[in-house]
Scaffold this motif. Structure first.
Motif, PDB file in Angstrom:
ATOM      1  N   ASP A 161       0.830  -1.198   0.000  1.00 41.86           N
ATOM      2  CA  ASP A 161       0.000   0.000   0.000  1.00 41.86           C
ATOM      3  C   ASP A 161       0.871   1.257   0.000  1.00 41.86           C
ATOM      4  O   ASP A 161       0.633   2.194  -0.763  1.00 41.86           O
ATOM      5  CB  ASP A 161      -0.944  -0.011   1.202  1.00 41.86           C
ATOM      6  N   PHE A 162       1.880   1.286   0.844  1.00 42.33           N
ATOM      7  CA  PHE A 162       2.791   2.432   0.921  1.00 42.33           C
ATOM      8  C   PHE A 162       3.384   2.730  -0.452  1.00 42.33           C
ATOM      9  O   PHE A 162       3.436   3.876  -0.889  1.00 42.33           O
ATOM     10  CB  PHE A 162       3.909   2.137   1.936  1.00 42.33           C
ATOM     11  N   LEU A 163       3.825   1.693  -1.138  1.00 40.62           N
ATOM     12  CA  LEU A 163       4.531   1.864  -2.410  1.00 40.62           C
ATOM     13  C   LEU A 163       3.611   2.144  -3.589  1.00 40.62           C
ATOM     14  O   LEU A 163       4.092   2.387  -4.696  1.00 40.62           O
ATOM     15  CB  LEU A 163       5.433   0.658  -2.672  1.00 40.62           C
ATOM     16  N   THR A 164       2.295   2.165  -3.376  1.00 41.77           N
ATOM     17  CA  THR A 164       1.386   2.593  -4.448  1.00 41.77           C
ATOM     18  C   THR A 164       1.353   4.118  -4.553  1.00 41.77           C
ATOM     19  O   THR A 164       0.944   4.653  -5.577  1.00 41.77           O
ATOM     20  CB  THR A 164      -0.060   2.098  -4.248  1.00 41.77           C
ATOM     21  N   HIS A 165       1.783   4.794  -3.517  1.00 44.50           N
ATOM     22  CA  HIS A 165       1.791   6.261  -3.512  1.00 44.50           C
ATOM     23  C   HIS A 165       3.072   6.771  -4.168  1.00 44.50           C
ATOM     24  O   HIS A 165       4.165   6.317  -3.832  1.00 44.50           O
ATOM     25  CB  HIS A 165       1.659   6.778  -2.083  1.00 44.50           C
ATOM     26  N   LYS A 166       2.932   7.703  -5.065  1.00 41.29           N
ATOM     27  CA  LYS A 166       4.070   8.118  -5.896  1.00 41.29           C
ATOM     28  C   LYS A 166       4.760   9.404  -5.455  1.00 41.29           C
ATOM     29  O   LYS A 166       5.818   9.735  -5.964  1.00 41.29           O
ATOM     30  CB  LYS A 166       3.619   8.260  -7.358  1.00 41.29           C
ATOM     31  N   ARG A 167       4.168  10.174  -4.526  1.00 41.39           N
ATOM     32  CA  ARG A 167       4.820  11.393  -4.011  1.00 41.39           C
ATOM     33  C   ARG A 167       5.337  11.082  -2.605  1.00 41.39           C
ATOM     34  O   ARG A 167       4.571  11.006  -1.651  1.00 41.39           O
ATOM     35  CB  ARG A 167       3.863  12.575  -3.979  1.00 41.39           C
ATOM     36  N   VAL A 168       6.656  10.895  -2.519  1.00 41.72           N
ATOM     37  CA  VAL A 168       7.282  10.399  -1.299  1.00 41.72           C
ATOM     38  C   VAL A 168       8.385  11.348  -0.844  1.00 41.72           C
ATOM     39  O   VAL A 168       9.230  11.746  -1.645  1.00 41.72           O
ATOM     40  CB  VAL A 168       7.901   9.000  -1.536  1.00 41.72           C
ATOM     41  N   ALA A 169       8.386  11.684   0.436  1.00 41.02           N
ATOM     42  CA  ALA A 169       9.500  12.425   1.031  1.00 41.02           C
ATOM     43  C   ALA A 169      10.408  11.432   1.735  1.00 41.02           C
ATOM     44  O   ALA A 169       9.938  10.463   2.337  1.00 41.02           O
ATOM     45  CB  ALA A 169       8.996  13.462   2.023  1.00 41.02           C
ATOM     46  N   VAL A 209      10.019  11.941  -5.774  1.00 37.40           N
ATOM     47  CA  VAL A 209      10.614  11.827  -4.449  1.00 37.40           C
ATOM     48  C   VAL A 209      11.269  13.152  -4.068  1.00 37.40           C
ATOM     49  O   VAL A 209      11.824  13.844  -4.913  1.00 37.40           O
ATOM     50  CB  VAL A 209      11.596  10.626  -4.402  1.00 37.40           C
ATOM     51  N   PHE A 210      11.161  13.488  -2.780  1.00 40.42           N
ATOM     52  CA  PHE A 210      11.639  14.765  -2.274  1.00 40.42           C
ATOM     53  C   PHE A 210      12.587  14.520  -1.107  1.00 40.42           C
ATOM     54  O   PHE A 210      12.230  13.831  -0.147  1.00 40.42           O
ATOM     55  CB  PHE A 210      10.463  15.630  -1.818  1.00 40.42           C
ATOM     56  N   ALA A 211      13.776  15.094  -1.188  1.00 35.86           N
ATOM     57  CA  ALA A 211      14.775  14.961  -0.132  1.00 35.86           C
ATOM     58  C   ALA A 211      14.506  16.011   0.942  1.00 35.86           C
ATOM     59  O   ALA A 211      14.283  17.184   0.634  1.00 35.86           O
ATOM     60  CB  ALA A 211      16.174  15.161  -0.702  1.00 35.86           C
ATOM     61  N   VAL A 212      14.551  15.573   2.201  1.00 38.68           N
ATOM     62  CA  VAL A 212      14.382  16.490   3.322  1.00 38.68           C
ATOM     63  C   VAL A 212      15.686  16.505   4.116  1.00 38.68           C
ATOM     64  O   VAL A 212      16.106  15.481   4.661  1.00 38.68           O
ATOM     65  CB  VAL A 212      13.189  16.086   4.220  1.00 38.68           C
ATOM     66  N   ASN A 213      16.314  17.680   4.128  1.00 40.03           N
ATOM     67  CA  ASN A 213      17.550  17.896   4.879  1.00 40.03           C
ATOM     68  C   ASN A 213      17.645  19.391   5.149  1.00 40.03           C
ATOM     69  O   ASN A 213      17.820  20.175   4.208  1.00 40.03           O
ATOM     70  CB  ASN A 213      18.766  17.409   4.090  1.00 40.03           C
ATOM     71  N   PRO A 214      17.519  19.802   6.411  1.00 36.11           N
ATOM     72  CA  PRO A 214      17.528  21.229   6.718  1.00 36.11           C
ATOM     73  C   PRO A 214      18.900  21.890   6.578  1.00 36.11           C
ATOM     74  O   PRO A 214      19.012  23.106   6.699  1.00 36.11           O
ATOM     75  CB  PRO A 214      17.050  21.278   8.172  1.00 36.11           C
ATOM     76  N   ASN A 215      19.932  21.105   6.279  1.00 37.44           N
ATOM     77  CA  ASN A 215      21.286  21.638   6.244  1.00 37.44           C
ATOM     78  C   ASN A 215      21.847  21.862   4.844  1.00 37.44           C
ATOM     79  O   ASN A 215      23.030  22.179   4.704  1.00 37.44           O
ATOM     80  CB  ASN A 215      22.221  20.702   7.019  1.00 37.44           C
ATOM     81  N   THR A 216      21.014  21.686   3.813  1.00 34.26           N
ATOM     82  CA  THR A 216      21.504  21.890   2.456  1.00 34.26           C
ATOM     83  C   THR A 216      20.336  22.204   1.530  1.00 34.26           C
ATOM     84  O   THR A 216      19.181  21.905   1.857  1.00 34.26           O
ATOM     85  CB  THR A 216      22.265  20.637   1.950  1.00 34.26           C
ATOM     86  N   GLU A 217      20.652  22.799   0.404  1.00 31.98           N
ATOM     87  CA  GLU A 217      19.618  23.107  -0.583  1.00 31.98           C
ATOM     88  C   GLU A 217      19.587  22.098  -1.723  1.00 31.98           C
ATOM     89  O   GLU A 217      18.647  22.081  -2.511  1.00 31.98           O
ATOM     90  CB  GLU A 217      19.841  24.516  -1.148  1.00 31.98           C
ATOM     91  N   LYS A 218      20.626  21.253  -1.818  1.00 31.95           N
ATOM     92  CA  LYS A 218      20.705  20.256  -2.895  1.00 31.95           C
ATOM     93  C   LYS A 218      21.168  18.921  -2.343  1.00 31.95           C
ATOM     94  O   LYS A 218      22.055  18.853  -1.506  1.00 31.95           O
ATOM     95  CB  LYS A 218      21.701  20.703  -3.969  1.00 31.95           C
ATOM     96  N   VAL A 219      20.554  17.861  -2.850  1.00 32.99           N
ATOM     97  CA  VAL A 219      20.939  16.491  -2.521  1.00 32.99           C
ATOM     98  C   VAL A 219      20.806  15.667  -3.798  1.00 32.99           C
ATOM     99  O   VAL A 219      19.785  15.761  -4.483  1.00 32.99           O
ATOM    100  CB  VAL A 219      20.032  15.907  -1.410  1.00 32.99           C
ATOM    101  N   LYS A 229       6.696  20.499   5.336  1.00 29.53           N
ATOM    102  CA  LYS A 229       5.754  21.537   4.941  1.00 29.53           C
ATOM    103  C   LYS A 229       6.302  22.423   3.820  1.00 29.53           C
ATOM    104  O   LYS A 229       5.535  23.128   3.168  1.00 29.53           O
ATOM    105  CB  LYS A 229       5.308  22.362   6.137  1.00 29.53           C
ATOM    106  N   SER A 230       7.589  22.376   3.568  1.00 30.57           N
ATOM    107  CA  SER A 230       8.205  23.189   2.510  1.00 30.57           C
ATOM    108  C   SER A 230       8.120  22.548   1.134  1.00 30.57           C
ATOM    109  O   SER A 230       8.458  23.189   0.135  1.00 30.57           O
ATOM    110  CB  SER A 230       9.681  23.451   2.844  1.00 30.57           C
ATOM    111  N   ILE A 231       7.683  21.316   1.051  1.00 27.88           N
ATOM    112  CA  ILE A 231       7.619  20.610  -0.230  1.00 27.88           C
ATOM    113  C   ILE A 231       6.403  21.103  -1.010  1.00 27.88           C
ATOM    114  O   ILE A 231       5.272  20.970  -0.539  1.00 27.88           O
ATOM    115  CB  ILE A 231       7.548  19.083  -0.015  1.00 27.88           C
ATOM    116  N   PRO A 232       6.629  21.674  -2.198  1.00 25.67           N
ATOM    117  CA  PRO A 232       5.509  22.189  -2.987  1.00 25.67           C
ATOM    118  C   PRO A 232       4.512  21.074  -3.339  1.00 25.67           C
ATOM    119  O   PRO A 232       4.896  20.025  -3.841  1.00 25.67           O
ATOM    120  CB  PRO A 232       6.170  22.727  -4.261  1.00 25.67           C
ATOM    121  N   GLY A 233       3.254  21.296  -3.033  1.00 28.17           N
ATOM    122  CA  GLY A 233       2.222  20.302  -3.340  1.00 28.17           C
ATOM    123  C   GLY A 233       2.124  19.176  -2.341  1.00 28.17           C
ATOM    124  O   GLY A 233       1.254  18.311  -2.459  1.00 28.17           O
ATOM    125  N   GLY A 234       3.008  19.130  -1.351  1.00 31.27           N
ATOM    126  CA  GLY A 234       2.969  18.097  -0.320  1.00 31.27           C
ATOM    127  C   GLY A 234       3.326  16.711  -0.840  1.00 31.27           C
ATOM    128  O   GLY A 234       3.680  16.544  -2.004  1.00 31.27           O
TER     129      GLY A 234
END
Length: 158
Positions: free
Chosen positions: A10-18, A45-55, A65-70
């Motif tokens: 079920d988890f892997l059916t969702h395509k917008r993942v942080a 997929v969206f990388a979450v890391n408060p210490n950098t702007e690129k991963v 909450k900063s990910i556009p569109g959630g």
């Protein structure tokens, strides 16, 4: 409770993942492997890391909450002491599925955060790795799933 295989499917059916805890320097870091594989398999997929702007050459976000569109789901790949704050942020944002990554060690699993999430209506997978299950798995991760299942690092039910 449901079997881990069903919760993972079920988890892997969702395509917008942080993915939290993706390292700016960690090609071999567990969160980076999850991030790369999901991206390579067509997930948004969206990388979450408060210490950098690129991963991994992509934009990174300081928090969910900063990910556009959630996002629909979150893989927690940070130290366990950060899991509670992430699960609470998921609740605030209406995210109902969380996976606390765990391989051979303690991983990102926080028992208290998992219980809190479940008490707030979330499905929390507290162990294992999304790469251990179809459609994202490979032979090595399938073997790890079996081994870590014996040690309890992959739960039977969630």
């Amino acid at each position: 409770m449901q079997p881990i295989k069903d919760a993972a499917a079920d988890f892997l059916t969702h395509k917008r993942v942080a993915v939290t805890g993706v390292s700016r320097n960690g090609a071999s870091h567990g969160s980076n492997a999850v991030y790369q594989r999901l991206r390579d398999r067509g997930y948004e997929v969206f990388a979450v890391n408060p210490n950098t702007e690129k991963v991994e050459g992509d934009a990174a976000y300081p928090d969910l909450k900063s990910i556009p569109g959630g996002v629909e789901t979150v893989v927690i790949g940070t130290r366990p002491e950060h899991a509670q704050a992430t699960v609470e942020e998921c609740a605030e944002l209406g995210i109902k599925q969380v996976w606390m990554h765990r391989g051979p060690g303690g991983g990102s699993v926080s028992k208290d955060a998992a219980e809190w999430g479940r008490a707030h209506g979330m499905t929390v997978i507290d162990g294992g790795c999304p790469l251990m299950f179809e459609p994202t798995s490979d032979t090595g991760h399938k073997m790890m799933r079996w081994v870590f299942g014996l040690s309890g690092n992959v739960p039977r039910n969630v």
